[in-house]
Write an enzyme that holds these catalytic residues in place. Sequence first.
Site, PDB file in Angstrom:
ATOM      1  CG  ASP A  77      -9.496 -37.097  11.054  1.00  0.00           C
ATOM      2  OD1 ASP A  77      -8.293 -37.364  10.872  1.00  0.00           O
ATOM      3  OD2 ASP A  77     -10.377 -37.956  11.236  1.00  0.00           O
ATOM      4  CG  ASP A 133      -8.859 -42.164   7.256  1.00  0.00           C
ATOM      5  OD1 ASP A 133      -9.360 -42.204   6.114  1.00  0.00           O
ATOM      6  OD2 ASP A 133      -7.637 -42.241   7.472  1.00  0.00           O
TER       7      ASP A 133
END
Length: 181
Positions: free
Chosen positions: A12, A14
């Site tokens: 991922d 952020d």
Amino acid sequence: MANRIPRAVLFDRDGTLIRDVPYNGDPSLVEPMPTAAEALAELRARGIRIGVVTNQSGIARGLLSSEEVDAVNARVDRLLGPFDVWRVCPHGVDDGCTCRKPAPGMLRAACEALAISPEEAVMIGDIGADMAAATAAGMRGVLVPTAVTRPHEIAAAAHVASDVMAAVRLVLAEGGADAAA
């Protein structure tokens, strides 16, 4: 299913690779998370491919343009890359797409681009949607909690690590992360 060293690790963006700045369209605000660069270097040294899969609903909400997201991703790539594959979901929560995590579409598309099966990959992320997407795609997942991770997401995760490097060590270790159920 027996443990194995993955052929790829998907991250991922952020809150996992970079500090989470909500709806960030400014590349100057990109700041790597502690241990992210070290973790990525370890994977590259072992010849393990690396990808990024990121929900960017700010595009659908009109808070960001695709060009701004691309500029932020380019900055991430300059600071932490190169990455073997990028997949971005520009859709909103209610758009019904199959790519937005917790749906598995982006993860499967990243694996397809890498010419591997999802079972040969691991997903590392900071929220329950990342872990749900990994499970739905048929891959292992490791949660790296941050201030936004909810307690029930931590409790539900099969594997939890204190930071990105600890997550990478877990998936590389003999007897590390088990296969997703």
